[in-house]
Motif scaffolding. Structure first.
Motif, PDB file in Angstrom:
ATOM      1  N   ARG A 173     -68.277   2.671  24.636  1.00 37.96           N
ATOM      2  CA  ARG A 173     -68.065   3.353  23.352  1.00 37.96           C
ATOM      3  C   ARG A 173     -66.900   4.333  23.517  1.00 37.96           C
ATOM      4  O   ARG A 173     -66.571   4.710  24.642  1.00 37.96           O
ATOM      5  CB  ARG A 173     -69.325   4.111  22.920  1.00 37.96           C
ATOM      6  N   ASN A 174     -66.310   4.723  22.397  1.00 42.75           N
ATOM      7  CA  ASN A 174     -65.208   5.674  22.426  1.00 42.75           C
ATOM      8  C   ASN A 174     -65.710   7.020  21.911  1.00 42.75           C
ATOM      9  O   ASN A 174     -65.896   7.190  20.709  1.00 42.75           O
ATOM     10  CB  ASN A 174     -64.051   5.166  21.559  1.00 42.75           C
ATOM     11  N   PRO A 175     -65.936   8.011  22.801  1.00 37.18           N
ATOM     12  CA  PRO A 175     -66.486   9.296  22.362  1.00 37.18           C
ATOM     13  C   PRO A 175     -65.527  10.125  21.504  1.00 37.18           C
ATOM     14  O   PRO A 175     -65.947  11.055  20.819  1.00 37.18           O
ATOM     15  CB  PRO A 175     -66.802  10.018  23.680  1.00 37.18           C
ATOM     16  N   SER A 176     -64.250   9.788  21.511  1.00 41.25           N
ATOM     17  CA  SER A 176     -63.264  10.581  20.754  1.00 41.25           C
ATOM     18  C   SER A 176     -63.023  10.033  19.351  1.00 41.25           C
ATOM     19  O   SER A 176     -62.236  10.605  18.593  1.00 41.25           O
ATOM     20  CB  SER A 176     -61.937  10.621  21.512  1.00 41.25           C
ATOM     21  N   LEU A 177     -63.714   8.959  19.006  1.00 42.87           N
ATOM     22  CA  LEU A 177     -63.416   8.246  17.759  1.00 42.87           C
ATOM     23  C   LEU A 177     -63.512   9.136  16.523  1.00 42.87           C
ATOM     24  O   LEU A 177     -62.710   9.021  15.601  1.00 42.87           O
ATOM     25  CB  LEU A 177     -64.364   7.051  17.618  1.00 42.87           C
ATOM     26  N   LYS A 178     -64.483  10.042  16.496  1.00 38.66           N
ATOM     27  CA  LYS A 178     -64.700  10.865  15.299  1.00 38.66           C
ATOM     28  C   LYS A 178     -64.065  12.249  15.399  1.00 38.66           C
ATOM     29  O   LYS A 178     -64.300  13.091  14.542  1.00 38.66           O
ATOM     30  CB  LYS A 178     -66.191  11.002  15.021  1.00 38.66           C
ATOM     31  N   LEU A 179     -63.258  12.478  16.427  1.00 38.08           N
ATOM     32  CA  LEU A 179     -62.553  13.763  16.527  1.00 38.08           C
ATOM     33  C   LEU A 179     -61.468  13.832  15.457  1.00 38.08           C
ATOM     34  O   LEU A 179     -60.768  12.854  15.214  1.00 38.08           O
ATOM     35  CB  LEU A 179     -61.896  13.915  17.899  1.00 38.08           C
ATOM     36  N   ARG A 180     -61.331  14.970  14.841  1.00 40.67           N
ATOM     37  CA  ARG A 180     -60.310  15.170  13.817  1.00 40.67           C
ATOM     38  C   ARG A 180     -59.329  16.237  14.257  1.00 40.67           C
ATOM     39  O   ARG A 180     -59.714  17.228  14.873  1.00 40.67           O
ATOM     40  CB  ARG A 180     -60.952  15.603  12.486  1.00 40.67           C
ATOM     41  N   GLU A 181     -58.077  16.036  13.910  1.00 43.93           N
ATOM     42  CA  GLU A 181     -57.049  17.034  14.217  1.00 43.93           C
ATOM     43  C   GLU A 181     -57.119  18.178  13.214  1.00 43.93           C
ATOM     44  O   GLU A 181     -57.497  17.977  12.062  1.00 43.93           O
ATOM     45  CB  GLU A 181     -55.662  16.399  14.170  1.00 43.93           C
TER      46      GLU A 181
END
Length: 200
Positions: free
Chosen positions: A89-97
């Motif tokens: 899984r990609n843990p950074s997928l929902k990070l927003r700038e």
């Protein structure tokens, strides 16, 4: 696989893609800061909440643009790990700038340029100033330009950024400015064969 082990694979991939040495150095710095905060964890242990906590802590001392740079690197690193099959899984997928403030870029007016010209002590300084002003190149870009990169016939200069060529036109230079530039180039690299073709 730990973060450091992932970096070895990530760096090799980006070098193959032609990323510049400066970009990779900046990415390595970002990685070290991430490891300093989280530790050299197994990548499967890293969660979205861990990343959010990390960015929340560093956001107190960073400008939005710097924070955005860190987030983009983390996005890139974990997207690579996921796409290459190193993570499920990609843990950074929902990070927003963060939202960036829109600011008007600073620029020199002609009066400022005149004041700068007055302070020049040599043809070389005049040439550098004229070239910077007419092309819009950054100082680091001008430092990398060779005389052979300047095409006097069509008044353009090629500069390289991340292996892409950009053309900056210097056609707005008047005859006096071209003389300053030619004299300055002769002083900087007097043996260049290119200068023999230069007609001012």
């Amino acid at each position: 696989m730990t973060l450091k082990e992932l970096w070895v694979l990530y760096e090799a991939d980006k070098r193959i893609l032609g990323f510049s040495m400066h970009t990779m150095k900046a990415y390595f710095l970002q990685l070290n800061m991430l490891i300093r905060e989280l530790g050299n964890l197994e990548i499967e242990e890293i969660s979205l909440n861990m990343l959010k906590d990390y960015f929340a802590r560093v956001s107190e001392r960073l400008k939005p643009s710097s924070l955005g740079h860190r987030i983009r690197f983390v996005h890139s690193l974990f997207r690579f790990a996921f796409e290459e099959g190193h993570m499920t899984r990609n843990p950074s997928l929902k990070l927003r700038e963060p939202k960036m403030d829109k600011c008007i870029p600073k620029f020199l007016v002609e009066e400022d340029v005149i004041h700068l010209k007055i302070t020049c002590h040599s043809h070389r300084e005049h040439a550098l100033l004229e070239f910077l002003y007419c092309t819009g190149c950054r100082v680091g870009e001008v430092q990398k330009i060779n005389i052979e990169d300047v095409n006097w016939e069509n008044c353009s200069a090629i500069r390289e950024k991340d292996n892409e060529d950009f053309i900056n036109y210097v056609s707005s230079m008047n005859d006096q400015q071209k003389l300053w530039l030619a004299d300055g180039l002769r002083i900087m690299k007097p043996d260049s064969a290119w200068l023999e073709k230069l007609v001012v």
